[in-house]
Motif scaffolding. Structure first.
Motif, mmCIF file in Angstrom:
data_model
loop_
_atom_site.group_PDB
_atom_site.id
_atom_site.type_symbol
_atom_site.label_atom_id
_atom_site.label_comp_id
_atom_site.label_asym_id
_atom_site.label_seq_id
_atom_site.Cartn_x
_atom_site.Cartn_y
_atom_site.Cartn_z
ATOM 1 N N LEU A 194 -23.346 -0.813 9.275
ATOM 2 C CA LEU A 194 -23.248 0.091 8.527
ATOM 3 C C LEU A 194 -21.897 0.522 7.992
ATOM 4 O O LEU A 194 -21.408 0.904 6.762
ATOM 5 C CB LEU A 194 -24.127 1.546 8.538
ATOM 6 C CG LEU A 194 -25.387 1.401 8.709
ATOM 7 C CD1 LEU A 194 -25.995 2.702 9.128
ATOM 8 C CD2 LEU A 194 -26.077 0.756 7.610
ATOM 9 N N LEU A 195 -21.139 0.285 9.135
ATOM 10 C CA LEU A 195 -19.572 0.539 8.976
ATOM 11 C C LEU A 195 -18.967 -0.548 8.719
ATOM 12 O O LEU A 195 -17.718 -0.668 8.326
ATOM 13 C CB LEU A 195 -19.046 1.113 10.280
ATOM 14 C CG LEU A 195 -19.804 2.341 10.621
ATOM 15 C CD1 LEU A 195 -19.398 2.839 12.151
ATOM 16 C CD2 LEU A 195 -19.630 3.532 9.630
ATOM 17 N N ALA A 196 -19.397 -2.037 8.906
ATOM 18 C CA ALA A 196 -18.876 -3.141 8.451
ATOM 19 C C ALA A 196 -18.913 -3.479 6.872
ATOM 20 O O ALA A 196 -19.842 -3.615 6.290
ATOM 21 C CB ALA A 196 -19.698 -4.365 9.277
ATOM 22 N N ASP A 197 -17.330 -3.604 6.540
ATOM 23 C CA ASP A 197 -17.396 -3.418 5.181
ATOM 24 C C ASP A 197 -17.473 -4.908 4.417
ATOM 25 O O ASP A 197 -17.085 -5.826 5.032
ATOM 26 C CB ASP A 197 -15.870 -3.003 4.491
ATOM 27 C CG ASP A 197 -15.702 -2.950 3.105
ATOM 28 O OD1 ASP A 197 -16.525 -2.280 2.435
ATOM 29 O OD2 ASP A 197 -14.678 -3.651 2.661
ATOM 30 N N THR A 198 -18.363 -5.035 3.345
ATOM 31 C CA THR A 198 -18.936 -6.286 2.597
ATOM 32 C C THR A 198 -18.883 -5.711 1.096
ATOM 33 O O THR A 198 -18.839 -4.329 0.996
ATOM 34 C CB THR A 198 -19.949 -6.780 2.899
ATOM 35 O OG1 THR A 198 -21.095 -6.228 2.540
ATOM 36 C CG2 THR A 198 -19.856 -7.223 4.564
ATOM 37 N N PRO A 199 -18.573 -6.512 0.416
ATOM 38 C CA PRO A 199 -18.811 -6.119 -1.172
ATOM 39 C C PRO A 199 -20.180 -5.471 -1.357
ATOM 40 O O PRO A 199 -20.498 -4.812 -2.612
ATOM 41 C CB PRO A 199 -18.674 -7.332 -2.135
ATOM 42 C CG PRO A 199 -17.795 -8.432 -1.024
ATOM 43 C CD PRO A 199 -18.320 -7.928 0.116
ATOM 44 N N TYR A 200 -21.071 -5.761 -0.575
ATOM 45 C CA TYR A 200 -22.524 -5.392 -0.856
ATOM 46 C C TYR A 200 -22.746 -3.941 -0.062
ATOM 47 O O TYR A 200 -23.987 -3.401 0.085
ATOM 48 C CB TYR A 200 -23.581 -6.304 -0.537
ATOM 49 C CG TYR A 200 -23.355 -7.585 -1.365
ATOM 50 C CD1 TYR A 200 -24.255 -7.602 -2.470
ATOM 51 C CD2 TYR A 200 -22.587 -8.500 -1.154
ATOM 52 C CE1 TYR A 200 -24.102 -8.427 -3.480
ATOM 53 C CE2 TYR A 200 -22.123 -9.312 -2.046
ATOM 54 C CZ TYR A 200 -23.315 -9.662 -3.150
ATOM 55 O OH TYR A 200 -23.001 -10.549 -4.241
ATOM 56 N N ASN A 201 -21.912 -3.547 0.833
ATOM 57 C CA ASN A 201 -21.836 -2.352 1.701
ATOM 58 C C ASN A 201 -21.744 -1.060 0.789
ATOM 59 O O ASN A 201 -20.653 -0.811 0.644
ATOM 60 C CB ASN A 201 -21.292 -2.340 2.861
ATOM 61 C CG ASN A 201 -21.590 -1.222 3.821
ATOM 62 O OD1 ASN A 201 -22.036 -0.266 3.722
ATOM 63 N ND2 ASN A 201 -21.022 -1.524 5.079
ATOM 64 N N SER A 202 -23.064 -0.426 0.402
ATOM 65 C CA SER A 202 -22.550 0.718 -0.491
ATOM 66 C C SER A 202 -22.497 2.160 0.462
ATOM 67 O O SER A 202 -22.402 3.311 0.090
ATOM 68 C CB SER A 202 -23.738 0.892 -1.356
ATOM 69 O OG SER A 202 -25.038 1.037 -0.822
ATOM 70 N N TYR A 203 -22.453 1.947 1.793
ATOM 71 C CA TYR A 203 -21.904 2.906 2.753
ATOM 72 C C TYR A 203 -20.257 2.933 2.594
ATOM 73 O O TYR A 203 -19.861 4.209 2.960
ATOM 74 C CB TYR A 203 -22.553 2.842 4.115
ATOM 75 C CG TYR A 203 -23.990 2.944 4.451
ATOM 76 C CD1 TYR A 203 -24.565 4.346 4.833
ATOM 77 C CD2 TYR A 203 -25.031 2.143 4.172
ATOM 78 C CE1 TYR A 203 -25.608 4.346 4.822
ATOM 79 C CE2 TYR A 203 -26.250 2.311 4.326
ATOM 80 C CZ TYR A 203 -26.593 3.590 4.811
ATOM 81 O OH TYR A 203 -27.864 3.557 4.792
ATOM 82 N N THR A 204 -19.727 1.978 2.478
ATOM 83 C CA THR A 204 -18.320 1.837 2.635
ATOM 84 C C THR A 204 -17.724 1.861 1.285
ATOM 85 O O THR A 204 -16.420 2.012 0.938
ATOM 86 C CB THR A 204 -17.843 0.810 3.477
ATOM 87 O OG1 THR A 204 -18.135 -0.610 2.787
ATOM 88 C CG2 THR A 204 -18.472 0.716 4.917
ATOM 89 N N ARG A 205 -18.568 1.322 0.149
ATOM 90 C CA ARG A 205 -17.783 1.454 -1.304
ATOM 91 C C ARG A 205 -18.870 2.037 -2.164
ATOM 92 O O ARG A 205 -20.003 2.024 -2.199
ATOM 93 C CB ARG A 205 -17.954 -0.211 -1.360
ATOM 94 C CG ARG A 205 -16.959 -1.175 -0.431
ATOM 95 C CD ARG A 205 -16.963 -2.396 -1.116
ATOM 96 N NE ARG A 205 -16.200 -3.252 -0.348
ATOM 97 C CZ ARG A 205 -15.650 -4.537 -0.597
ATOM 98 N NH1 ARG A 205 -15.451 -4.736 -2.129
ATOM 99 N NH2 ARG A 205 -14.950 -5.405 0.177
ATOM 100 N N ALA A 206 -18.196 2.552 -3.314
ATOM 101 C CA ALA A 206 -18.767 3.303 -4.453
ATOM 102 C C ALA A 206 -19.228 2.389 -5.291
ATOM 103 O O ALA A 206 -18.936 1.014 -5.355
ATOM 104 C CB ALA A 206 -17.844 4.368 -4.782
ATOM 105 N N GLY A 207 -20.153 2.855 -6.028
ATOM 106 C CA GLY A 207 -20.995 1.963 -7.253
ATOM 107 C C GLY A 207 -21.726 0.908 -6.811
ATOM 108 O O GLY A 207 -22.313 0.970 -5.803
ATOM 109 N N LEU A 208 -22.067 0.241 -7.667
ATOM 110 C CA LEU A 208 -23.033 -0.699 -7.535
ATOM 111 C C LEU A 208 -22.338 -2.135 -6.764
ATOM 112 O O LEU A 208 -21.171 -2.374 -7.008
ATOM 113 C CB LEU A 208 -23.708 -1.285 -8.832
ATOM 114 C CG LEU A 208 -24.612 -0.399 -9.606
ATOM 115 C CD1 LEU A 208 -24.715 -0.846 -11.056
ATOM 116 C CD2 LEU A 208 -25.889 -0.053 -9.129
#
Length: 334
Positions: free
Chosen positions: A265-279
């Motif tokens: 959940l903490l590993a950032d990817t373009p699809y991780n909406s825990y680390t990134r806002a929006g779609l």
């Protein structure tokens, strides 16, 4: 006396021939022992084939009836020019009459392929490539190359095919079926977007498709989908992160081993909406019609949270306090 005998023979022949012909037309053709209802005999009639060539094709496929006799029947029927090209299947009970009827009607061998809601592009292509009823013309192609082959070169392949059961003639090219599924998604997405609520925070049909794919993966319960749609629409409207596990899992790709960890959940990817806002940048699966509608016509609710009850349904909450209480009740059993 000789002339009389010849006359009698002629009369007998003239009497018996129609009866024999009628009997032959109504009785099953001589099929190989391997032919059954479950494993019918396949006959391919190429475009432009003459009646003689069709009769030969039937015999060469395994029917142990003279091709000359079949050709004569086709010609005498007056329908030889109406025979249609295609792939046909015949069972042991096929008679000369029913065989010709099927060829004239163009009643080709049909098969079906079901594309399942929630599949990602890898699962979709695996199903297509493993189908014994399709002519495989996509082998060795990447998902992006598949999109080029079917006429969608500028589109990301994920989520672009409408999940449904597609009927096709046996040996149809795989690319033809996928092109049909892509066109179906275009049509259903356009319909859903045209029916969107006026206050939607979504900016385009593509965004609706992305959100619908998340809704599809979040719940398999039809009645919950409008509420899941409401939660995500509400979060987008106020700039709150979506925090959806299926997106994280999609971003992990083949690294996901079936167990979603806190570190994931903490590993950032373009699809991780825990680390990134929006779609996320693309859909994560194929959404069905109910998920498309839920994305653009969510339930009228102020809910911002939901948690699984353990029976497939979800508990929805408008505040964090309510949500935490639901988590304790349904997840922690307190």
């Amino acid at each position: 006396m000789r002339a009389f005998k010849l006359l009698v023979v002629a009369v007998i022949v003239a009497t018996l021939l129609p009866a024999l012909g009628a009997w032959w037309l109504q009785n099953p053709l001589d099929m190989p022992p391997s032919v059954s209802v479950e494993t019918p005999l396949e006959v391919n009639v190429p475009p432009g084939a003459s009646a003689r060539a069709v009769a030969q094709a039937v015999s060469q496929a395994g029917v142990r009836t003279s091709s000359v006799l079949l050709y004569a029947w086709f010609r005498l029927s007056g329908q030889s020019r109406a025979i249609k090209a295609g792939t046909y299947e015949f069972t042991p009970d096929t008679t000369p009459r029913s065989l010709l009827d099927k060829l004239v009607r163009g009643e080709q061998a049909l098969r079906s392929l079901t594309l399942v809601e929630g599949w990602n592009i890898r699962e979709l292509l695996q199903a297509v490539r493993s189908s014994p009823d399709l002519t495989q013309d996509l082998d060795g192609l990447s998902p992006e190359e598949v999109m080029v082959r079917i006429g969608y070169p500028e589109r990301h392949p994920e989520g672009r095919f409408f999940p449904d059961t597609y009927r096709m003639v046996k040996h149809t090219p795989a690319s033809t079926v996928l092109r049909q599924a892509a066109q179906a998604m275009d049509e259903r997405l356009a319909q859903a977007w045209a029916e969107r609520t006026p206050d939607t925070p979504l900016q385009s049909a593509d965004e609706a498709l992305i959100l619908a794919s998340i809704i599809e993966k979040e719940t398999g319960i039809e009645r919950d989908r409008p509420m899941v749609g409401a939660v995500f629409n509400n979060r987008l409207r106020i700039g709150m992160r979506l925090q959806t596990d299926p997106g994280v899992i999609y971003g992990l790709g083949e690294r996901f081993d079936g167990n979603l960890r806190r570190a994931d959940l903490l590993a950032d990817t373009p699809y991780n909406s825990y680390t990134r806002a929006g779609l996320p940048p693309t859909p994560i699966a194929m959404p069905g019609w109910n998920s498309l509608r839920a994305a653009v016509q969510p339930a009228a609710s102020r809910a911002l949270y939901f948690v699984a009850r353990g029976d497939g349904t979800s508990q929805f909450s408008a505040t964090l306090d309510e949500h935490n209480a639901a988590v304790r009740r349904f997840q922690l059993k307190r």
